[in-house]
Every structure is written in C-alpha cells, then in structure tokens.
Design a protein around this motif. Structure first.
Motif, mmCIF file in Angstrom:
data_model
loop_
_atom_site.group_PDB
_atom_site.id
_atom_site.type_symbol
_atom_site.label_atom_id
_atom_site.label_comp_id
_atom_site.label_asym_id
_atom_site.label_seq_id
_atom_site.Cartn_x
_atom_site.Cartn_y
_atom_site.Cartn_z
ATOM 1 N N UNK A 1 4.541 13.684 -4.272
ATOM 2 C CA UNK A 1 5.403 12.518 -4.463
ATOM 3 C C UNK A 1 5.000 11.880 -5.793
ATOM 4 N N UNK A 2 5.506 10.688 -6.060
ATOM 5 C CA UNK A 2 5.288 10.084 -7.381
ATOM 6 C C UNK A 2 3.834 9.693 -7.623
ATOM 7 N N UNK A 3 2.998 9.697 -6.558
ATOM 8 C CA UNK A 3 1.612 9.274 -6.709
ATOM 9 C C UNK A 3 0.622 10.446 -6.721
ATOM 10 N N UNK A 4 1.127 11.650 -6.586
ATOM 11 C CA UNK A 4 0.219 12.784 -6.636
ATOM 12 C C UNK A 4 0.737 13.980 -5.881
ATOM 13 N N UNK A 5 -0.122 14.993 -5.745
ATOM 14 C CA UNK A 5 0.277 16.210 -5.038
ATOM 15 C C UNK A 5 -0.944 16.815 -4.352
ATOM 16 N N UNK A 6 -0.601 17.698 -3.368
ATOM 17 C CA UNK A 6 -1.609 18.516 -2.689
ATOM 18 C C UNK A 6 -1.211 19.970 -2.824
ATOM 19 N N UNK A 7 -2.189 20.837 -3.046
ATOM 20 C CA UNK A 7 -1.920 22.275 -3.135
ATOM 21 C C UNK A 7 -2.934 22.998 -2.270
ATOM 22 N N UNK A 8 -2.440 23.853 -1.355
ATOM 23 C CA UNK A 8 -3.319 24.613 -0.473
ATOM 24 C C UNK A 8 -2.926 26.076 -0.506
ATOM 25 N N UNK B 1 0.856 -1.185 0.000
ATOM 26 C CA UNK B 1 0.000 0.000 0.000
ATOM 27 C C UNK B 1 0.888 1.230 0.000
ATOM 28 N N UNK B 2 0.844 1.990 -1.053
ATOM 29 C CA UNK B 2 1.530 3.269 -1.145
ATOM 30 C C UNK B 2 0.528 4.372 -0.826
ATOM 31 N N UNK B 3 1.021 5.616 -0.738
ATOM 32 C CA UNK B 3 0.121 6.709 -0.384
ATOM 33 C C UNK B 3 0.497 7.952 -1.153
ATOM 34 N N UNK B 4 -0.488 8.542 -1.829
ATOM 35 C CA UNK B 4 -0.319 9.894 -2.350
ATOM 36 C C UNK B 4 -0.301 10.849 -1.159
ATOM 37 N N UNK B 5 0.203 12.046 -1.308
ATOM 38 C CA UNK B 5 0.269 12.961 -0.153
ATOM 39 C C UNK B 5 -1.105 13.194 0.473
ATOM 40 N N UNK B 6 -1.115 13.284 1.794
ATOM 41 C CA UNK B 6 -2.342 13.646 2.527
ATOM 42 C C UNK B 6 -1.958 14.556 3.674
ATOM 43 N N UNK B 7 -2.904 15.397 4.063
ATOM 44 C CA UNK B 7 -2.600 16.463 5.030
ATOM 45 C C UNK B 7 -2.509 15.931 6.445
ATOM 46 N N UNK B 8 -1.528 16.433 7.135
ATOM 47 C CA UNK B 8 -1.472 16.337 8.597
ATOM 48 C C UNK B 8 -1.898 17.671 9.191
ATOM 49 N N UNK B 9 -1.307 18.742 8.687
ATOM 50 C CA UNK B 9 -1.716 20.100 9.070
ATOM 51 C C UNK B 9 -1.682 20.957 7.816
ATOM 52 N N UNK B 10 -2.837 21.302 7.326
ATOM 53 C CA UNK B 10 -2.898 22.185 6.154
ATOM 54 C C UNK B 10 -2.778 23.635 6.626
ATOM 55 N N UNK C 1 2.896 10.770 3.256
ATOM 56 C CA UNK C 1 2.652 9.942 2.099
ATOM 57 C C UNK C 1 3.683 8.841 2.029
ATOM 58 N N UNK C 2 3.541 7.981 1.057
ATOM 59 C CA UNK C 2 4.514 6.888 0.876
ATOM 60 C C UNK C 2 4.831 6.806 -0.615
ATOM 61 N N UNK C 3 5.988 7.280 -1.026
ATOM 62 C CA UNK C 3 7.094 7.818 -0.193
ATOM 63 C C UNK C 3 6.768 9.186 0.382
ATOM 64 N N UNK C 4 7.636 9.646 1.307
ATOM 65 C CA UNK C 4 7.461 10.922 1.982
ATOM 66 C C UNK C 4 7.382 12.045 0.957
ATOM 67 N N UNK C 5 6.337 12.895 1.036
ATOM 68 C CA UNK C 5 6.196 13.957 0.024
ATOM 69 C C UNK C 5 7.197 15.085 0.238
ATOM 70 N N UNK C 6 7.463 15.792 -0.834
ATOM 71 C CA UNK C 6 8.344 16.957 -0.808
ATOM 72 C C UNK C 6 7.481 18.201 -0.612
ATOM 73 N N UNK C 7 7.873 19.101 0.313
ATOM 74 C CA UNK C 7 7.129 20.322 0.616
ATOM 75 C C UNK C 7 7.812 21.490 -0.080
#
Length: 1298
Positions: free
Chosen positions: A430-437, A351-360, A380-386
């Motif tokens: 990360x390689x599975x997606x991104x978050x933008x806030x 199970x990999x993970x696209x980025x998800x928020x801990x604190x937006x 995320x998995x792998x750890x996302x880049x901020x």
C-alpha cells in the motif's frame, strides 16, 4: 508429571512432521538434505532502506540455500546490473553478496539506487526485497548572522536550532563552550524539533554560549552552530537605566515583573493533526509559556491513555505511546495550567498501517499427483494489494502451469507433477510500504526414509507409557507398521496406540514389554525398516520411610530413607526442610540412606522430605520433627549395634548381585561401617570369608561374583563399642560355571641344564578357575625355525620341563588355562631360552696400556657369541701384583677382580701401586659361569712420588739448635733420591719468617740444625723425593730454649707483658636452672675469634659448639637441663688444637612453677620498710663521708689487696690511678678481687666476670647482663688500654648493699 511428558512428546512429534511439510526450512537431517533437490530460499539480505557510510565499502547482502546450490544475479533501478563491467563491484564466492569498493576511489553517490537479488537453480528462483541504497550525509550548518537576544525578565524565549538536513536526521543537544550540557527543567527544555524553549526567562539565563550541536551517528561526526547570546534585563536594572537618562519629571517608572497565564509556544493554534504508522512510537509535544511556569497534563478525549504503553518525557511536555495500533487513533488534549489560568491544544491522531502478515505463504512439499495451496493474506491501512510472482516474474506473464490456479490471495495446485516445482513470491503493498515473501513448491518422488537413529534405546519405568519414535520421510507419504522382534507379527490391538507421525505408544509398559521393536515404512517407491530397543525398569521405592520424631532440645535425631531401585539406574537423594533446601549448617549430616541432625534446636522444628530421583522417575516421603525441652538426662548406655536384618539379593547377574539390608539398633553409638562376608556352600560350607565393607551410612552394595560359586552373604555392623552379631544368612545364589577369564601370569622359560627348558608360571588362585577341572595347556616351539607348536596339557601345577633341547636356543612359550567348560582367551607369547653352558673360548689379543703409575687400561677382542653358549653378562679381568721393583721382595699374591658388564672390550684398572710388576688375564662370563682364562699378560707400572716420611721427631732443643729424626716413607713408590727440609720461624703473633730449604741425601735419617735463634718457635716441612717428584710432606713445630734467666724481658715502654704462647685459662662458670655464664682469660694475639664447646658430663656424645660473637671473654649457654652436670671448654678459631682445659659445672634444680607472691604478705611489707629506712641512713652517712674527702670502704679494701706486679701510674705520664678524691692525688695500686662463694686466687685474671656477682644464681640475667652493679670494682678495659674508675654514686652504694 508423566501425563505432561506424554503430551509434550506428542506435540513435539506432530510439530516435527508439520514442519517437514510446511515450514520455511525443510527440517531434513544433513544427509537427507544433501540428497534431495530443493528450490532456492533466501536466508539473509540487507534491510530495505539501507543507509551506508560514504567512507566505507558498501556491502549488500544476499545469501540463499538450495539443492543444487543456486546462482545469483542483481538488478539496479529495475534493469540488469552487470557487475562484470564495473571494476569496483565484486560478488563473494558461493554467495550473492555484493561488495562495492569505495575505499579505493569509488564514490558512494554513484551507487545510489534500488537493488534486488535473484537466487536461481533448476527448481526455481527466489528474489530479495527491493534494497534502497543511500549514502549518509552530514552537511555543515548554513552561515547566518545571529543577533543577541535581549529579553525582559519573565518573558518567554525560543532559541532556534534549525540543524542541517542529514541522512539519517541528526541528534540535537545544547551545550556551552565548556562542552557541558545546559541544564533543563520544567521552565527550560528542548523540543522535538531541537529548539530550546524558555517558558519564562530569569536573570541567571544570561550567557553568551548557548550552542546547538547536531550529532550524525552514521558518520560519527558532530556539527556545531554558532553560539547564541542571551541577555536578561531585570526590572530593577531597567528602572536604574531609565532613571539615569530622564529628568525627574520624566520618570514614570517601569512596572515590576508581572505574572502571566499560559500560552502554547508549540504547537500553535488550538488544534493540529498527526499521522503515525502502526507499530511505531507516537510522540506528541506541548510546550507552554507563562509565569509561574505552567504544568502540562495529557488526556485522550473519549477514552483512556493505554496502560503499560504510555510514558511521559521532558517534564511531561512529551507524551510517548509505544507500539501504536489503529485503536490509538483519536483526539489527544494537552492542558497547560498555572495559578492564573490555562491553555490547551487538541491533536487529532490517525494511525495508518503499512502491510503486515496475517498468513504468510509457507513452503510446500508435495508428491506427484497430490494437491496443495499457497495462501498469502496481509492487512494494512489502507488495505494492501496482493500480487503473485512465479520465479521472480509476474504470474500473469510467467510460463503456464496447468496444475495451478490463482484465486486472489491463494494459489491452488491440483495433481502436481515434478515440473510444477517453482518459487512463488507474494507482494502485499500500500502507500506506506510493502511485504515480499518467497515460498517454494517442491514436488518430490522419494522412497521412504526413516530419520530415527537405528537401535535407539528407550528406557521407561514399569506401568508407565512408552513412546517409540519412527520419524520418517517419503514422497508419497509412507505407511507405517510396527513389529515386535525381528520376525514378530504386526502389532495391533487396544494395548498399542499408533500416531500419525510414526510413533508407537505403549500406554502401560510392563517388564515383558522389554525387547526390540521394528518400524517399517513403505510407499509405492520402496520400503525401509528400523529397529529400536525398549527397556522397562523397576520403579524406585522407599522401603523404609522417615518417621515422625519427637526429640529433646540439644539431642541428636536421624531420619532414615532406605530405597530400592533398579540396579541399572543411579539414584540421587535430596533432603528438604519445609519444601526448601536444608539450612547451610554443619549440624546437618546427609548420609546415603539417612539425614542426621546434631545438637537439635527449636528452629529445627518442621517437615523433612526425602526425594529420590533417577533419570526415569522420582519418589518422595516426608516426616515431621518436633523439638521439646530436655528432661533430666538419664545415664546413656552404649553397646554394640544389633545385627542387620532383612537381607535381600536383587539384580542377579552372572558376575554380580546387589545386596541390601536394614540396619539394627545402633545402641547410642553410630554405626561406622558394615562388613560383608560370604560362604561358598559348594566348596567350603560353613566357612565365612571376608568380601568387602562399606560405610555405616550405606545399606546396599553391588558385589562382584565369580563363576561356579554357591554364595550366601551375611552382614556385621560395627561401631566404636564393637561388632554386632552376624545377620541371618541371605538366600543362596549359585553362579554358573564359565571358561577361565585369564591365563597364568609370570610365564618364564629358563633352562636348568644345557639340554632342557624349564617352563614355569604362577597358577590361578581360587575363584580364577571359574569351574571344575582346572588344567593348563603348555605350548612351545623353537624361535626363528619353521616349526609347529608342541603342546601338552598338565594338571594344576606350576612347572613343566622340556628335555632334549639344544644348548641355549630361544623358544616361544605360552601357557593357557582351561577347565571343563573350555579354554581361557588365547595367551600372549613369551620368549625363553634352553639351558646355558660354560663359555668355550677365552678373549684374545689382550693388550695393556699403562696410563700412569696407578692406572692402566686393558683391551681385548670379544669372543664370538656362538661360543658364549648363554646370556653374555660381561667380562672379568683378574689382576695381581707380582712384586715391587724397588724392594725386590715378593709377598702373598692377592688377586683382584673387575667385572665389565655387557659386550664391553676394554676397561680401566685403578688403584695400582707405582713401580711394581703386575699380571692379568680376561675371562668371558655368562649365566652359567666363567669361560677359560686368556694367557697371563705382564705389565709394569712406572715410578711415582713417594708417600710422606713415616715420622718426624724433633729432640734435644738447645739455645741455638734442634735435632731432627725421621723414618723413610712407607711407600717409596720408586727409588728415593733425596729428602727436602724446609723451615721458618714463627713470632708471637703467629707471623711466619723467611723460609729456609735444605736437601738431604736419601740414606740419612737424622740431622742437627744449628745457629738457630734462642727461645724461638720454628715450623718444619719435610718430604721425600723420587725421580718423578716430591711426595706429600709432614710438618712439625719446635722451640729453642730460653736464655739462662728463663724470662724474656719486656720491650721498653710496653704497658703489659705479652705471653710467649697464646693460651686460654681460668675458665669459670656461673650456672642457673637452664643457663650458665662462661668466662675465661685469654693471653695471646689480639682479635682472636672464640668458641665454646659443651656437653653432658660423662656422655660419649659429640661436643656441641657455640660461636662467640666478637672478641668477648664471656658467653651465656642457654637451653640447659636443670640439675644436670655439664662439661665445658673454650677454644680459639684458626688456632689448631688451641683450646682450654675442661671445666665441669652443674645447673641448679628445677624450681616449682607456682610460688607465693610474698609482695602481698604483711610481714614482707614491714621488712621492706625497715630496709628502706636503713638504706636512707646509710646514704646520709655516705654523703657526709664524701664531703669530708675520706676513702670509701671499697677503696680501703682495694688498698689492702694491692697487686705488687703492677707499678703505680700517674696522670702526668699518661696513665690513670684509681679512686682518688680532690685532696689525695696519689695513684692507687690496682686492687685485687673480692672472693665470692667460688674461691678466686690472687693471680687469676683481672678480666674474669666471677667478681661481678654474689653467687651462682645472682651474677647475671639470661642474656649475660648484670643484675646489679658492683661497688668499688674496676670496670674491664681492653688488654692494653688505660684503666680508670670513678667514685661510686649513692645508687651504686645502695645496689652494693642490697
């Protein structure tokens, strides 16, 4: 309950303030939002992966808010997208949403790409996600040559679908040519890839229409693969085929279907891997071949399948885990097993993970000089880049801001200024997606503002906490202070709690806490205050609680719940049984202060709770009801109720008070109502007056009071037995004096003389004075004249006379009440008039226009209004007849008066006599009377047609002449010129002959008509004439006398002599208790319509009329009163005055309603047996005599009463005889009727129905039908028809005997 409420209030206020500072949307009210600047905020945008329908317009959403409103721009594939250069692309007004016009020639494929929206204002720029636009695709199936599948029974089979690659992927399903889904089971099922798997085939699987369908939902299209043919060979058929093609020595036989252990069709091999993203649905599949069909089982190595998130589909061939997380990684084994063995496959799941928020990051509102931070933490998995952006630009190349410092996932702001306002974007990828806030930093310098509404009212119950809000906003953060009252000192001390959000808490509010509280907010930019009001209410109490009751079964029980509450609160009372709703049963009666249960049963046992709720508090009390068996019932004593007691006055106000009481014992008769009386100890001590009354279930009442009264109250209870003694008086309550509330009503100003004005009004009654010294201020002034009001104060009277006024002048009038405390409100004005006088002048130019001999129209000129000197009521026309121009004789003058209302200047004079001379005059009328008359005007009416001659007599009839005498018209209405006589003969059928007309000089008064037909009826029409025309006519009928014999001979061959005149005779009646049969004889024209009139004999009431249906000569009167004498007569419709003479009959006396059933008596049974035997003997005798050809006794009786007026008629000449047997063909003469108990004469009509019965009560049923048949009687036939009879049957003979 209250502690929870306090905690909830605190939490909501703290949350409100936190949202105001940190939330994504600044929670400011609309007015404040319009005034404060705010950076842009994206409020709506299209999804990141946006698949569009290529047939429809593409709409890419981008909505944002901000102050000032933001402007919008777009990039496409990383470069600026100039929408102005593309005619197919438009942007919605006041929005950033793009509309790409595909339906008018554009191609969706040309607009594939990555789009991003930017919303910008002077405070910063916010950006949207990267929106990838791709048009959906639904390609056709590639053509392929499909070979038929020939499979041996028991083998496995896979039918491949291989659908075309679409966007998004299609939904696969298998159907046949009839569009019916193919049945699936543990043996046959569809895989996740769309292929159809057979664990083993059976003969019933043979078919040629296995069709795979692909449904593309986005374009709403379905693609179909070519049908696949499957033929299954069974072992028996295969053996037969081989045997037919081989010799006996070559036949080895084919082995029968053999069972096989499971093997996996998918996935292949022993292991495989699967990668799924966090939050998605994990689908694992295992499909096996084998015979018998294998069963699939799933396990997780080294762990358990997650509960509540695991599901099995496709007959357990598919394992489904929803909302997967990293903890769901591991090895999953599927095991396929049948009776011959098993096979397994291990799927390694990661199970990999696209980025998800801990604190937006959240919006930050700061004051100049303050510090703050923006935090962006994601996993995320792998750890996302901020990475950070400022106003859409990477922060590394954004304009420098000395107040900010970037530290990984945090931006630190120190000592910010207004120029530090901006929108920051945090991107976690990360390689599975991104978050933008987007999160803005808004630096504001604002004076304090209080958001709580001014004068907000807070209500609490005494001894409970009170929370007074003071929601505020300001930058820098304001300081909050509270004061009680407008000029009170600042609140401090342990009795108050001050919250950071501005709320003031009073932990224990008392009655003296009621008042106005002022909240003051101040910072270095200003100060503002706001007032709120606190009201502390009395707690709700149950002053008489329900009590434990033991009640006997089938009795009645009542639980009381008398409450006391703050008079400004509206309580509601709810009753519960065993903490649940009362049964839905009409035996449970809920009153205002009690619960009554009627006809108590065992199931009513339980605990009953009374709950009283107001908007601020709630109280309850309970009692237990025990139901026991009922002992012998003693005599119940009913009496008037005992008087109420414990009267209490609460909520005293100047104009109202609440009275409560406790009812006394009702003494076994429920109290229906309470009567409240009052005593005015100030004005009428010792005299009690009725105040009001309330239902018996109510024990409190709000009473309206009047000022300046010393009240005492008492209560009287009332039940069906009577009234109780009055209760003891309540305490006294003296209301304060006050100004009058109202002024006198029905104010009028009407002068009684030409020089005065009488002002009247209805005085105030009783308590309306509101205080001592009631007087009235009467004011008046002339209308439409610039004049001051004249006023006078008078005592408590109802009239005032103003003297010396001009005649009939309008005045403005008002009357105001006052007492020792002051005046009533300003009264309204009314218009009155001073006294009227008689009109001064008469109407002029009176003209008369004669319309015809009886109608004239009169005209006149109106008089000037100034000369009317009063209210113009109309005009009166006086007119009278002077003389008749035809008779030249005067008579007593009788004047007639017509009144025409209002300012009318003409009128019609009806009812004039023709050929006469009239005079008239006109007068004007006002409220005082009539004015002078106009000069008399003479007019004459022309001739008219005369009235009918005063009489017409016809005398001296002879064979061929009649003498006519007449009188002249009473009203000739002119000069008579002649008389007109018209006459014509009338035959026996009332048909009219030719009309003859004779003109007679006006001076004649008699005439002899000669040469008339003898014995003929004539009808005469006679009228007079003037030069205008003929008047109304008078008619008469007369008959010339018959010839010397006095009898008209019948025509040759006539069967019956027609009478000369129509007549109804021989009216006979046969009466029972409540009905009577009426019969008659009619002589005259055929087809007459008859009616029967009847009434109580000797009564002056109008005759009642019943219409006879058809031309029958009998009728049944129903609904008569027993033992009553009635009068009756019969008439014919259409024959004026043609009716019979009256007959009188009496109904029978009323019979007893209950009679002994003699049919059950022994003597009656024996008698009936004897009668039956006798009837049998008589029947035998009748048969013997008939066989001998003899005559019947009835026939002999008829022969003895032969009618000599009727000639015998033989069969050969077309007529019938009566009662002839086979040996005797002589016609018999018509027999006469046998007399009944009513004597019937020989010459009476043969059609009378009297003969058909045996007495008054034995002739007919109520519907007019015969009770029995007569023996040997002639049946009634039409008046001129043939008459016949038949030999009586034995049944007839028996009925006759009975």
């Amino acid at each position: 309950m209250m502690k929870k409420s306090i905690s909830a209030s605190k939490a909501s206020l703290v949350l409100f303030l936190c949202q105001m500072i940190f939330a994504l949307d600044v929670p400011l009210d609309s007015k404040l939002l319009e005034e404060l600047s705010q950076p842009p905020t994206i409020t709506q945008q299209s999804p990141k992966d946006y698949i569009v329908d290529p047939r429809e317009n593409i709409v890419i959403q981008c909505e944002a808010k901000g102050k000032p409103p933001p402007s919008f721009s777009w990039t496409r594939n990383g470069t600026h997208f100039d929408i102005d250069k593309d005619a197919q692309v438009t942007m919605k007004p006041n929005s950033g949403t793009l509309v790409i016009n595909i339906m008018n020639g554009g191609k969706a494929e040309a607009y594939e790409g990555v789009y991003q929206c930017t919303a910008r204002n002077e405070r910063g720029a916010a950006i949207s996600n990267n929106i990838v636009i791709r048009p959906s695709r639904s390609p056709l199936w590639t053509k392929e040559k499909l070979e038929p599948n020939q499979v041996r029974e028991g083998d496995s089979l896979v039918l491949h679908c291989r659908p075309p690659v679409g966007l998004p992927p299609p939904i696969i399903f298998w159907m046949d040519n009839a569009f019916q889904r193919l049945p699936q089971s543990e043996r046959v099922s569809q895989g996740l890839n769309g292929d159809l798997y057979f664990s083993n085939v059976q003969p019933e699987d043979t078919r040629e229409d296995y069709i795979c369908y692909a449904r593309f939902n986005h374009t709403q299209t379905i693609q179909q693969k070519q049908p696949i043919s499957v033929k299954v060979f069974s072992m028996d058929s295969l053996n037969d085929t081989i045997a037919a093609n081989l010799s006996d020595t070559d036949i080895y036989g084919v082995k029968p279907v053999t069972e096989r252990q499971p093997i996996l069709l998918t996935p292949t091999g022993s292991t495989s891997t699967k990668v799924e993203l966090r939050g998605n649905v994990l689908l694992l599949e295992c499909i096996a071949a084998g015979l018998p069909t294998p069963v699939i089982r799933w396990i997780k190595e080294g762990g358990e399948l997650p509960a509540n998130r695991t599901f099995f589909e496709n007959f357990k061939k598919t394992l489904k885990i929803i909302d997967v997380s990293e903890a769901d990684s591991g090895n999953y084994k599927c095991i396929a097993r049948n009776i011959l063995g098993s096979a397994h496959h291990v799927i390694s799941v990661t199970v990999k993970a696209a980025p998800y928020w801990i604190t937006a990051p959240r919006n930050l509102v700061l004051s100049p000089g303050e510090d703050g931070t923006l935090i962006c933490r994601a996993n995320g998995n792998p750890k996302p880049n901020i990475s950070w952006l400022a106003n859409g630009v990477p922060i590394a190349i954004a304009p420098e801001d000395p107040s900010r410092k970037v530290d990984g996932d945090t931006i630190i702001f120190s000592h910010v200024q207004e120029r530090s306002s901006a929108v920051y974007q945090c991107n976690a990828s990360n390689e599975y997606g991104y978050l933008l806030a987007n999160a803005f930093v808004n630096v504001l310098a604002e004076p304090p503002r209080i958001l709580t509404p001014a004068n907000k009212l807070y209500q609490v119950i005494a001894d409970s906490p009170a929370l007074l809000d003071c929601a505020y906003f300001g930058s820098p953060k304001p300081e909050i202070e509270w004061f009680k009252g407008v000029k009170g000192s600042i609140l401090r001390g342990d009795e108050y709690v001050f919250h950071d959000n501005g709320t003031l808490e009073i932990p224990v509010a008392q009655k003296d806490s009621t008042g106005t509280y002022t909240c003051v907010a101040r910072n270095e930019l200003g100060k503002i205050q706001n007032e709120v009001r606190l009201e502390v209410k009395d707690p709700t109490m149950i002053i008489k609680q329900p009590e434990y009751k033991v009640i006997q079964r089938y009795g009645q029980v009542s639980f009381e719940c008398i409450i006391k509450h703050d008079f400004t609160l509206l309580p509601t009372v709810i009753w519960l049984k065993d903490n649940d709703e009362l049964p839905d049963d009409e035996r449970f009666l809920v009153g205002k202060d009690n619960l009554t249960i009627m006809n108590v049963t065992d199931k009513d046992d339980g605990t009953y709770t009374c709950i009283v709720n107001t908007t601020l508090d709630s109280v309850s009390a309970s009692a237990v009801l025990t139901v026991v068996a009922a002992p012998p019932t003693p005599a119940i004593i009913y009496a008037q109720p005992n008087p109420p007691f414990d009267l209490e006055l609460t909520g005293q106000l100047e104009r109202s008070v609440e009275l409560s009481w406790i009812p006394g014992d009702e003494n076994n008769s429920p109290i229906t109502n309470f009567v409240i009386e009052y005593e005015d100890g100030l004005h009428e001590p010792g005299v009690w007056h009725y105040q009001t009354e309330v239902p018996g279930t109510q024990t409190t009442v709000q009473l309206k009071l009047s000022p300046y009264v010393n009240y005492s109250f008492r209560v009287i209870a009332v039940n069906e037995i009577g009234r109780s003694q009055p209760s003891e008086p309540s305490e006294q309550y003296l209301t304060k004096s006050a100004n009058p509330d109202e002024n006198p009503s029905n104010v009028q100003g009407i002068g009684s003389e030409p020089d005065n004005l009488v002002i009247t009004w209805e005085s105030l009654k009783g308590f309306q004075s509101n205080g001592p010294g009631l007087q009235y201020k009467v004011s008046w002034r002339q209308k439409d004249v610039d004049d001051e009001w004249t006023s006078v104060i008078v005592a408590n009277v109802s009239k005032y006379i103003v003297s010396g006024t001009p005649t009939f002048v309008p005045y403005e009038i008002k009357v105001q009440a006052l007492n020792d405390l002051g005046y009533a409100p300003e009264p309204s004005e009314v218009i009155g008039h001073s006294g009227e006088d008689l009109p001064m002048v008469a109407p002029g130019n009176v003209q008369v226009h004669v319309i015809n001999s009886t109608l004239a129209k009169v005209h006149w000129d109106p008089v000037p209004l100034k000369t009317v000197r009063g209210h113009l009521q109309g005009y009166k026309v006086y007119y009278w007849k002077v003389q008749s121009l035809s008779r030249r004789s005067r008579r007593h003058v009788e004047k007639k008066i017509l009144t025409f209302r209002g300012n009318k200047t003409f009128g019609m004079l009806p009812g004039l006599e023709p050929f006469s001379s009239y005079k008239l005059n006109v007068r004007v009328v006002n409220g005082k009377g009539e004015g002078p008359a106009s000069p008399d005007k003479v007019f004459k009416t022309p001739e008219g047609v005369p009235s009918s001659p005063s009489f017409l007599k016809i005398t001296n009839p002879t064979l061929d002449s009649l003498t006519l005498e007449w009188g002249s018209p009473t009203h000739p209405n002119g000069v008579l010129t002649s008389y007109i006589l018209k006459f014509q003969p009338i035959n026996n059928t009332h048909e009219l002959g030719p009309l003859v007309e004779i003109r007679i000089p006006a001076n004649e008064s008699s005439l002899i008509l000669k040469n008339l037909n003898y014995s003929t009826r004539y009808k005469f029409y006679f009228n007079a004439q003037t030069s205008v025309g003929s008047g109304s006519q008078i008619t008469e009928e007369a008959v010339t006398i018959m010839d010397e014999a006095g009898i008209l001979r019948p025509a040759v061959g006539a069967g019956k002599v027609q009478p000369l005149y129509p007549r109804i005779r021989n009216v006979t009646t046969a009466a029972a208790e409540t009905y009577a049969n009426i019969s008659w004889e009619y002589e005259g024209p055929d087809h007459a319509n008859f009616y029967v009139e009847y009434g109580v004999a000797g009564s002056k009431e109008d005759w009642k009329k019943e219409i006879v249906n058809g031309s029958r000569s009998f009728f049944v009167l129903k609904g008569l009163t027993p033992g009553t004498a009635y009068k009756v007569r019969v008439g014919a419709e259409g024959l004026s005055g043609f009716r019979s003479s009256e007959d009188v009959f009496e109904t029978g006396p009323a019979m007893a309603s209950r009679q002994v059933d003699i049919a059950t008596q022994g003597w009656f049974i024996g008698l009936m047996c004897a009668v039956a035997l006798l009837i049998l003997i008589l029947l035998i005798v009748c048969f013997i005599r008939r066989n001998k050809g003899g005559k019947y006794p009835v026939k002999e009786k008829e022969d003895a009463h032969a009618d000599p007026e009727i000639q015998p008629m033989k069969e050969d000449d077309g007529t019938f005889g009566e009662y002839s047997d086979a040996e005797d063909h002589k016609p018999l003469k018509k027999g006469s009727r046998t007399p009944s108990d009513r004597t019937v004469k020989k010459e009476d009509s043969d059609d009378s129905l009297v003969d058909y019965g045996e007495g008054v009560n034995g002739q007919f049923n109520e519907d007019g039908s015969f009770i029995g048949q007569y023996s040997g009687k002639k049946e009634k036939e039409p008046a001129e028809g043939n008459e016949s009879s038949e030999a009586p049957s034995p049944v007839n003979a028996m009925n006759s005997f009975v």
